[in-house]
Enzyme design. Structure first.
Site, short mmCIF file in Angstrom:
data_model
loop_
_atom_site.label_atom_id
_atom_site.label_comp_id
_atom_site.label_asym_id
_atom_site.label_seq_id
_atom_site.Cartn_x
_atom_site.Cartn_y
_atom_site.Cartn_z
N CYS A 97 0.86 -1.18 0.00
CA CYS A 97 0.00 0.00 0.00
C CYS A 97 0.90 1.23 0.00
CB CYS A 97 -0.86 0.06 1.26
SG CYS A 97 -2.00 -1.31 1.44
N GLY A 132 -0.19 0.01 -5.05
CA GLY A 132 -1.50 -0.62 -4.87
C GLY A 132 -2.50 -0.08 -5.86
N ASN A 171 0.09 1.20 5.83
CA ASN A 171 0.83 0.33 4.92
C ASN A 171 1.56 -0.71 5.77
OD1 ASN A 171 3.96 0.77 3.09
ND2 ASN A 171 2.48 -0.86 2.95
N GLY A 172 1.29 -1.99 5.52
CA GLY A 172 1.96 -3.04 6.28
C GLY A 172 1.00 -4.12 6.70
N TYR A 184 12.60 -4.41 -5.49
CA TYR A 184 11.48 -4.44 -6.42
C TYR A 184 10.41 -3.37 -6.21
CZ TYR A 184 7.11 -6.27 -8.46
OH TYR A 184 5.93 -6.41 -9.12
#
Ligand code: SF4
Length: 497
Positions: A36, A62, A136-137, A282
């Protein structure tokens, strides 16, 4: 039509969507998905529009849903929808978000389903007032805390783990909001970079191990105007706003921006940093600076190191676009082998497409990538990619390069073999589906039909990322930095059966 959820928006009654619409996953099941992206701003007359621009830059983190919440000192409005940022937030929709504070979120679900109700920001009316959160996570003690809160009478609106943090704030005995937030954050375990907003304050925090990135920036005020503060998962989000990078939010730090200025406190200390190295391999954009270094630099060094460790006689270095490009440039520079774009990616492939009635072999990959035949024909190719997950996509790409006339195809991967799943916000398959967890490199090479296969070593990857012992490498080593509180949820995912 884009489905949206409006909460607290002046003139629009809140309607809970009747459907639990889920957007189809990308058609490449072998790809790893970003987690995210979060963004926040304090204070700007066009707060919603500025956060929209930041989310636009964070879209790669996302693509299932996105949302923006704004505050004007009195009201807290929230609009979220399924799909891409630019589809959800038209000019007309942005105008329904008044206020000079805003937070935003772009989501790929890793826990909870991908329905609109789970889109973020999540807006909750609590004993501490209205709060919106974007996260986020992944929390690793989600089940335990959720059960405890439900016994205490909490009612959850969503199945997303992010709501746990807000519910903990609501149920905290702390007397001030900032104490309640610190109390809440110290109870959850796992990966979280969060931004939160009340009617007049913005909060930004990272988990004590600093798994996910979160940076602070500033738009310098002109003609005596106060500076505007911004927060984002990646610094590439600052550039469209012409905001300057100030610093990272530290692991275990809670930053508050309010009418009284900026304050910072450490709600947790003494935990070693284990930031996600796969962000450098990435996820993050190469034009971002995360965990104190440029992603572009790390990736180029990974490619150079890969060439030093496992060079092979060849005529051309070809990246698997887009994420393999920078490592391939490094590989080519180090090896002296020419570089070129022998595979072209179609960036306009939508979520749905009409397949030909007659089945086409490897159709999904062909839709995304196409070989440049005159570059590949008759050549010995070094193909550079960032990972092999199940191996099926790599095999399709290698077949494609061969069918374009390549004489040899040597695959080089810019990180070590992915042998364990991630529980910190990256959507990885279970261990039984990870090809490197169950096969030797020779077996993988034979499965993907390459002439040779080599991965970057663990030491080589760490060295390329600055040589600091500050990274989580669990998907390569199986050494997870957290305890497993909700072990019943974790073990099935770890199982090899
Ligand atoms: S397990 Fe892998 S992807 Fe997950 S946080 Fe650790 S390094 Fe990143």
């Amino acid at each position: 039509m884009t489905e949206r959820l409006y909460q607290g928006v002046p003139g629009i009654e809140e309607t809970i969507p009747s459907s639990r619409t889920a957007i189809a996953r990308e058609h490449d099941p072998d790809a790893l998905h970003e987690e995210c992206g979060v963004a926040a701003i304090y204070t700007h007359p066009e707060a919603a529009r500025q956060v929209y621009l930041m989310l636009y830059a964070l879209q790669h983190r996302g693509q299932e849903s996105a949302g923006i919440a704004t505050a004007d000192g009195h009201h807290l409005s929230n609009i979220k929808g399924m799909g891409l940022v630019a589809d959800i937030f038209t000019e007309e929709v942005l105008q329904k978000l008044p206020g000079n504070l805003a937070i935003g979120h772009t989501r790929y679900s890793t826990t909870g389903d991908s329905a609109l109700l789970n889109a973020q920001p999540i807006r909750v009316e609590s004993t501490k007032g209205l709060i919106a959160i974007a996260h986020n996570g992944n929390l690793v003690n989600l089940g335990t805390i959720r059960a405890k809160l439900e016994r205490a009478g909490a009612f959850f609106q969503t199945t997303s783990d992010s709501e746990i943090i807000v519910q903990l704030i609501a149920h905290s005995n702390a007397t001030t909001l900032v104490d309640a937030i610190a109390d809440s954050l110290s109870q959850v375990d796992g990966a979280f970079s969060v931004v939160m907003m009340t009617r007049d304050r913005i909060f930004a925090a990272r988990d004590p191990r600093g798994f996910r990135p979160l940076s602070m920036g500033r738009i310098v005020g002109e003609d005596g105007a106060p500076d505007v503060f911004v927060f984002a998962s990646e610094t590439c989000a600052f550039d469209l706003l012409r905001a300057e990078y100030v610093r990272d939010v530290e692991p275990g730090e809670l930053v508050m921006v309010s009418p009284d200025g900026i304050t910072s406190r450490k709600y947790s200390t003494g935990v070693p940093q284990t930031s996600c190295i796969f962000e450098h391999v990435y996820f993050a954009r190469p034009d971002s600076r995360i965990f104190g270094r440029w992603v572009q630099e790390s990736r180029e060094k990974m490619g150079r190191q890969l060439a030093r460790e496992s060079g092979v006689p060849a005529d051309l270095v070809v990246p698997v676009p887009d994420s393999g490009v920078t490592a391939a440039l490094g590989y080519a520079a180090e090896s002296g082998i020419p570089f070129n774009f022998g595979l072209i990616r179609n960036h306009y492939v939508g979520r749905t497409f009409i397949e030909p009635e007659q089945r086409v072999r490897d159709f999904g990959v062909k839709l995304k990538l196409n070989p440049v035949r005159n570059l590949l024909a008759g050549k010995r190719i070094v193909l550079v990619d960032d990972s092999i997950i199940r191996g099926t996509t790599s095999r399709k790409i290698i077949r494609m390069v061969r069918s374009a006339g390549a004489k040899e195809v040597h695959l080089r991967i810019s990180c070590p073999p992915t042998t364990s799943p991630c529980f910190y916000g990256v959507d990885t398959p279970r261990k039984k589906d990870l090809i490197a967890a169950n096969n030797t490199i020779d077996e993988i090479c034979s499965f993907i039909e390459a002439d040779s296969l080599a991965y970057l070593s663990l030491d080589g990857m760490l060295e390329a990322c600055g040589g600091q012992p500050m990274f989580c490498t669990a998907c390569y080593t199986g050494n997870y930095p957290t305890d497993w509180v909700d072990v019943d949820e974790i073990l099935p995912a770890m199982a090899e059966i």
